[in-house]
Write a protein that holds these residues in place. Structure first.
Motif, PDB file in Angstrom:
ATOM      1  N   VAL A 127       0.824  -1.215   0.000  1.00 38.53           N
ATOM      2  CA  VAL A 127       0.000   0.000   0.000  1.00 38.53           C
ATOM      3  C   VAL A 127       0.857   1.264   0.000  1.00 38.53           C
ATOM      4  CG1 VAL A 127      -1.940  -1.140   1.139  1.00 38.53           C
ATOM      5  CG2 VAL A 127      -0.240   0.062   2.529  1.00 38.53           C
ATOM      6  N   TYR A 128       2.098   1.171   0.482  1.00 39.17           N
ATOM      7  CA  TYR A 128       2.980   2.334   0.520  1.00 39.17           C
ATOM      8  C   TYR A 128       3.638   2.622  -0.839  1.00 39.17           C
ATOM      9  CZ  TYR A 128       2.953   1.750   5.659  1.00 39.17           C
ATOM     10  OH  TYR A 128       2.604   1.629   6.984  1.00 39.17           O
ATOM     11  N   GLY A 129       3.629   1.632  -1.748  1.00 41.23           N
ATOM     12  CA  GLY A 129       4.402   1.758  -2.967  1.00 41.23           C
ATOM     13  C   GLY A 129       5.845   1.369  -2.718  1.00 41.23           C
ATOM     14  N   ASP A 130       6.739   1.739  -3.652  1.00 35.18           N
ATOM     15  CA  ASP A 130       8.133   1.349  -3.454  1.00 35.18           C
ATOM     16  C   ASP A 130       8.938   2.504  -2.858  1.00 35.18           C
ATOM     17  OD1 ASP A 130       8.178   2.939  -5.703  1.00 35.18           O
ATOM     18  OD2 ASP A 130       9.120   1.454  -7.004  1.00 35.18           O
ATOM     19  N   ILE A 131      10.149   2.184  -2.404  1.00 36.22           N
ATOM     20  CA  ILE A 131      11.017   3.157  -1.754  1.00 36.22           C
ATOM     21  C   ILE A 131      12.453   2.798  -2.110  1.00 36.22           C
ATOM     22  CG2 ILE A 131      11.062   1.808   0.395  1.00 36.22           C
ATOM     23  CD1 ILE A 131      11.172   4.499   1.914  1.00 36.22           C
ATOM     24  N   VAL A 132      13.216   3.789  -2.568  1.00 34.06           N
ATOM     25  CA  VAL A 132      14.588   3.528  -3.011  1.00 34.06           C
ATOM     26  C   VAL A 132      15.530   3.407  -1.827  1.00 34.06           C
ATOM     27  CG1 VAL A 132      16.515   4.420  -4.374  1.00 34.06           C
ATOM     28  CG2 VAL A 132      14.167   4.694  -5.203  1.00 34.06           C
ATOM     29  N   LYS A 133      15.398   4.314  -0.861  1.00 35.91           N
ATOM     30  CA  LYS A 133      16.238   4.295   0.329  1.00 35.91           C
ATOM     31  C   LYS A 133      15.373   4.415   1.572  1.00 35.91           C
ATOM     32  CE  LYS A 133      20.300   6.409  -1.849  1.00 35.91           C
ATOM     33  NZ  LYS A 133      21.254   7.556  -1.796  1.00 35.91           N
ATOM     34  N   GLY A 134      15.867   3.864   2.687  1.00 35.45           N
ATOM     35  CA  GLY A 134      15.137   3.955   3.943  1.00 35.45           C
ATOM     36  C   GLY A 134      13.986   2.963   3.998  1.00 35.45           C
ATOM     37  N   SER A 135      13.098   3.165   4.985  1.00 39.54           N
ATOM     38  CA  SER A 135      11.977   2.253   5.202  1.00 39.54           C
ATOM     39  C   SER A 135      10.734   3.041   5.568  1.00 39.54           C
ATOM     40  CB  SER A 135      12.306   1.270   6.335  1.00 39.54           C
ATOM     41  OG  SER A 135      13.475   0.522   6.049  1.00 39.54           O
ATOM     42  N   PHE A 136       9.580   2.535   5.148  1.00 41.19           N
ATOM     43  CA  PHE A 136       8.324   3.193   5.468  1.00 41.19           C
ATOM     44  C   PHE A 136       7.952   2.986   6.932  1.00 41.19           C
ATOM     45  CE2 PHE A 136       7.497   2.507   0.830  1.00 41.19           C
ATOM     46  CZ  PHE A 136       7.325   3.843   0.482  1.00 41.19           C
ATOM     47  N   THR A 137       7.423   4.022   7.560  1.00 42.53           N
ATOM     48  CA  THR A 137       6.806   3.901   8.878  1.00 42.53           C
ATOM     49  C   THR A 137       5.300   3.937   8.712  1.00 42.53           C
ATOM     50  OG1 THR A 137       6.601   6.262   9.410  1.00 42.53           O
ATOM     51  CG2 THR A 137       8.755   5.218   9.814  1.00 42.53           C
ATOM     52  N   GLU A 138       4.606   3.671   9.799  1.00 41.14           N
ATOM     53  CA  GLU A 138       3.146   3.629   9.759  1.00 41.14           C
ATOM     54  C   GLU A 138       2.519   4.987   9.433  1.00 41.14           C
ATOM     55  OE1 GLU A 138       4.506   0.268  12.433  1.00 41.14           O
ATOM     56  OE2 GLU A 138       5.073   2.363  12.091  1.00 41.14           O
ATOM     57  N   LYS A 139       3.283   6.068   9.531  1.00 38.32           N
ATOM     58  CA  LYS A 139       2.751   7.401   9.280  1.00 38.32           C
ATOM     59  C   LYS A 139       2.954   7.882   7.849  1.00 38.32           C
ATOM     60  CE  LYS A 139       3.146   8.984  14.063  1.00 38.32           C
ATOM     61  NZ  LYS A 139       3.689  10.022  14.983  1.00 38.32           N
ATOM     62  N   ASP A 140       3.634   7.079   7.038  1.00 40.40           N
ATOM     63  CA  ASP A 140       3.887   7.488   5.664  1.00 40.40           C
ATOM     64  C   ASP A 140       2.625   7.398   4.803  1.00 40.40           C
ATOM     65  OD1 ASP A 140       6.659   8.297   5.370  1.00 40.40           O
ATOM     66  OD2 ASP A 140       7.148   6.259   5.998  1.00 40.40           O
ATOM     67  N   ALA A 141       2.595   8.215   3.758  1.00 40.34           N
ATOM     68  CA  ALA A 141       1.441   8.244   2.854  1.00 40.34           C
ATOM     69  C   ALA A 141       1.352   6.960   2.038  1.00 40.34           C
ATOM     70  CB  ALA A 141       1.559   9.445   1.917  1.00 40.34           C
ATOM     71  N   LEU A 142       0.141   6.645   1.610  1.00 38.51           N
ATOM     72  CA  LEU A 142      -0.088   5.464   0.787  1.00 38.51           C
ATOM     73  C   LEU A 142       0.016   5.843  -0.694  1.00 38.51           C
ATOM     74  CD1 LEU A 142      -3.126   3.855   2.646  1.00 38.51           C
ATOM     75  CD2 LEU A 142      -0.677   3.722   3.162  1.00 38.51           C
ATOM     76  N   MET A 143       0.843   5.073  -1.441  1.00 39.35           N
ATOM     77  CA  MET A 143       1.045   5.330  -2.868  1.00 39.35           C
ATOM     78  C   MET A 143       1.046   4.000  -3.615  1.00 39.35           C
ATOM     79  SD  MET A 143       1.323   8.598  -3.549  1.00 39.35           S
ATOM     80  CE  MET A 143       2.266   8.709  -5.062  1.00 39.35           C
ATOM     81  N   PRO A 144      -0.089   3.304  -3.669  1.00 37.79           N
ATOM     82  CA  PRO A 144      -0.134   1.980  -4.298  1.00 37.79           C
ATOM     83  C   PRO A 144       0.183   2.035  -5.782  1.00 37.79           C
ATOM     84  CG  PRO A 144      -2.352   2.789  -3.842  1.00 37.79           C
ATOM     85  CD  PRO A 144      -1.414   3.734  -3.174  1.00 37.79           C
ATOM     86  N   SER A 145       0.760   0.929  -6.287  1.00 37.86           N
ATOM     87  CA  SER A 145       1.223   0.893  -7.666  1.00 37.86           C
ATOM     88  C   SER A 145       0.456  -0.082  -8.557  1.00 37.86           C
ATOM     89  CB  SER A 145       2.709   0.503  -7.719  1.00 37.86           C
ATOM     90  OG  SER A 145       3.490   1.396  -6.963  1.00 37.86           O
ATOM     91  N   SER A 146      -0.423  -0.880  -7.985  1.00 37.00           N
ATOM     92  CA  SER A 146      -1.146  -1.894  -8.759  1.00 37.00           C
ATOM     93  C   SER A 146      -2.609  -1.902  -8.334  1.00 37.00           C
ATOM     94  CB  SER A 146      -0.536  -3.273  -8.517  1.00 37.00           C
ATOM     95  OG  SER A 146      -0.802  -3.713  -7.190  1.00 37.00           O
ATOM     96  N   PRO A 147      -3.491  -2.492  -9.133  1.00 35.54           N
ATOM     97  CA  PRO A 147      -4.882  -2.634  -8.696  1.00 35.54           C
ATOM     98  C   PRO A 147      -4.993  -3.383  -7.369  1.00 35.54           C
ATOM     99  CG  PRO A 147      -4.737  -3.025 -11.045  1.00 35.54           C
ATOM    100  CD  PRO A 147      -3.319  -2.913 -10.550  1.00 35.54           C
ATOM    101  N   TYR A 148      -4.162  -4.405  -7.168  1.00 33.36           N
ATOM    102  CA  TYR A 148      -4.179  -5.128  -5.890  1.00 33.36           C
ATOM    103  C   TYR A 148      -3.880  -4.193  -4.728  1.00 33.36           C
ATOM    104  CZ  TYR A 148      -2.092  -7.582  -1.947  1.00 33.36           C
ATOM    105  OH  TYR A 148      -1.760  -7.982  -0.684  1.00 33.36           O
ATOM    106  N   SER A 149      -2.752  -3.496  -4.786  1.00 29.28           N
ATOM    107  CA  SER A 149      -2.368  -2.653  -3.660  1.00 29.28           C
ATOM    108  C   SER A 149      -3.311  -1.466  -3.489  1.00 29.28           C
ATOM    109  CB  SER A 149      -0.925  -2.180  -3.803  1.00 29.28           C
ATOM    110  OG  SER A 149      -0.705  -1.506  -5.020  1.00 29.28           O
ATOM    111  N   ALA A 150      -3.895  -0.991  -4.594  1.00 21.80           N
ATOM    112  CA  ALA A 150      -4.866   0.098  -4.485  1.00 21.80           C
ATOM    113  C   ALA A 150      -6.110  -0.342  -3.720  1.00 21.80           C
ATOM    114  CB  ALA A 150      -5.250   0.589  -5.879  1.00 21.80           C
ATOM    115  N   THR A 151      -6.583  -1.569  -3.985  1.00 16.46           N
ATOM    116  CA  THR A 151      -7.767  -2.050  -3.267  1.00 16.46           C
ATOM    117  C   THR A 151      -7.449  -2.334  -1.804  1.00 16.46           C
ATOM    118  OG1 THR A 151      -7.357  -4.347  -3.976  1.00 16.46           O
ATOM    119  CG2 THR A 151      -8.838  -3.003  -5.329  1.00 16.46           C
ATOM    120  N   LYS A 152      -6.221  -2.771  -1.510  1.00 20.15           N
ATOM    121  CA  LYS A 152      -5.842  -2.977  -0.108  1.00 20.15           C
ATOM    122  C   LYS A 152      -5.719  -1.635   0.616  1.00 20.15           C
ATOM    123  CE  LYS A 152      -5.066  -6.192   1.855  1.00 20.15           C
ATOM    124  NZ  LYS A 152      -5.991  -7.035   2.670  1.00 20.15           N
TER     125      LYS A 152
END
Length: 333
Positions: A127-152
Motif C-alpha cells: 500500500v505504501y508503494g516502493d522506496i529507493v532508500k530507507g523504510s516506510f513507517t506507519e505514518k507514511d502516505a499510501l502510494m499503491p502501484s497496482s490494482p491489488y495494492s490500491a484495493t488494499k
C-alpha cells in the motif's frame, strides 16, 4: 475466546489457524472462506475434526451471513483478500469486490451487530508503494502501484474511517513478503522450488533486481497474535524481518539448496508498475508489543524448501499449465 477467521483456507490464514489452535487450548475458531482461487482445504485437513474448529463456506460480501456470525464471536481477523498482483492487472474487478466491498461488509456487520468485537485487518506493505532508500513507517502516505495494492489501501482507509466514526476496536497490520508452508504455487518462492525440482526453467521478471523484505510466515502469525491481544485500537503495525533480498538472490539461494544449476534461470518481460523495493520499519511493534522475528531468511528458506520437497501430495494437485508453462502477465499469468 471465540475467533472468526476470514480467508482461513489461504496461505497466511491457515498458518494462523494452525498456530492458534496449537497454542491456545481453550480458543475456538470459526473459519469463513468462499473456497475461491487461492483457497485450499488441504491446508487444514489435519484439523478438520478438531472440536474447536468450525468451517463455514461463505463470502465476506454476504452481509446477512456476516452479521449472523459476527454477533457470536469475541474477535475477528480478516485475511480474506484477492492477493496476486499479476491477476489484479488482468482482472481488477474481482479485487474491488473482495478487498473493498468485502471489508466494508465486515465493518458494517460489526457496527450493527457487535461493536465491541476486536477486529484485526491484515494488509500489506504494497500500500505504501516502493522506496529507493530507507523504510516506510506507519505514518507514511499510501502510494499503491497496482490494482491489488490500491484495493488494499482502500480497505485500510475504510477500517480507519469506521473505527474513528463508530468507535470500533480495530487495528491494521501491514507485513512484508511472506513465505513458508502452504503458499500457493504461483508465488515466487514455491514456484521456484517446484519448477526447479522438476528441472523446468524458473522465470524472473526483468533483471531480477527488485528487492523484497522476506518474512517467514510463522513469525508473521506470531505478530498478528500480538496485535490481536495487545494492539491498540485505530493503530497500524508494520511487520518485517529486515531480511531484504533481490528476487535473483532468492532464486539463486533456492537453486543452491536444491543442488540445481543457475542455467535454469530465465529472465522474462517485466510487468507494468513493478515496484523496485519494499521496506518497512517495524520498530513500533517491536517497542510496543515486544515482538521480534525468530527466523533469519537462511533458516526460513531452508525449512520452506524442505517442506515443499516433503509435501508433494499438497502441491501436486495445484500445479496446472500456468505453473508448468507460465506466460507473461498480459495474457493472464
Amino acid at each position: 475466546m471465540k475467533l472468526l477467521i476470514t480467508g482461513g483456507m489461504g496461505f497466511i490464514g491457515s498458518n494462523f489457524i494452525h498456530y492458534i489452535l496449537e497454542k491456545h487450548d481453550d480458543w475456538e475458531v470459526i473459519n469463513l472462506d468462499k473456497l475461491g482461487y487461492g483457497s485450499n482445504p488441504a491446508n487444514l485437513k489435519d484439523i478438520e475434526n478438531d472440536p474447536r474448529y468450525t468451517f463455514v463456506k461463505g463470502d465476506i460480501t454476504d452481509f446477512e451471513l456476516m452479521r449472523n456470525i459476527v454477533k457470536k464471536v469475541d474477535a475477528i481477523v480478516n485475511f480474506a483478500a484477492e492477493s496476486h498482483v499479476d491477476r489484479s492487472i488482468s482482472s481488477p474487478k474481482h479485487f474491488l469486490r473482495s478487498n473493498v466491498i468485502g471489508t466494508y461488509t465486515i465493518l458494517e456487520a460489526i457496527r450493527k451487530e457487535n461493536p465491541e468485537v476486536r477486529f484485526v485487518h491484515i494488509s500489506t506493505d504494497e500500500v505504501y508503494g516502493d522506496i529507493v532508500k530507507g523504510s516506510f513507517t506507519e505514518k507514511d502516505a499510501l502510494m499503491p502501484s497496482s490494482p491489488y495494492s490500491a484495493t488494499k489501501a482502500a480497505s485500510d482507509v475504510l477500517v480507519l474511517g469506521w473505527t474513528r466514526t463508530y468507535n470500533l476496536n480495530a487495528s491494521i497490520t501491514r507485513c512484508t513478503n511472506n513465505y513458508g508452508p502452504y503458499q500457493f504455487p504461483e508465488k515466487l518462492i514455491p514456484k521456484t522450488i517446484i519448477r526447479a525440482s522438476m528441472r523446468l526453467k524458473v522465470p524472473i521478471y526483468g533483471t531480477g533486481e527488485n528487492v523484497r523484505d522476506w518474512l517467514y510466515v510463522e513469525d508473521h502469525v506470531r505478530a498478528i497474535e500480538a496485535v490481536l491481544l495487545r494492539g491498540e485500537s485505530r493503530e497500524i503495525y508494520n511487520i518485517s524481518a529486515g531480511d531484504e533480498k533481490t528476487n535473483i538472490e532468492v532464486v539463486k539461494t533456492i537453486l543452491k539448496l536444491l543442488g540445481k544449476d543457475e542455467s535454469l534461470i530465465e529472465f522474462v518481460e517485466d510487468r507494468p508498475g513493478h515496484d523496485l523495493r519494499y521496506s518497512l520499519d517495524s520498530w513500533k511493534i517491536t517497542r510496543d508489543l515486544k515482538w521480534r522475528p525468530r527466523y533469519s531468511f537462511e533458516e526460513g528458506i531452508e525449512k520452506t524448501v524442505r517442506w515443499y520437497l516433503e509435501n508433494e501430495w499438497w502441491w501436486r494437485p495445484l500445479v496446472n499449465e500456468k505453473i508448468l508453462h507460465p506466460t507473461p502477465w498480459k495474457i493472464g499469468w
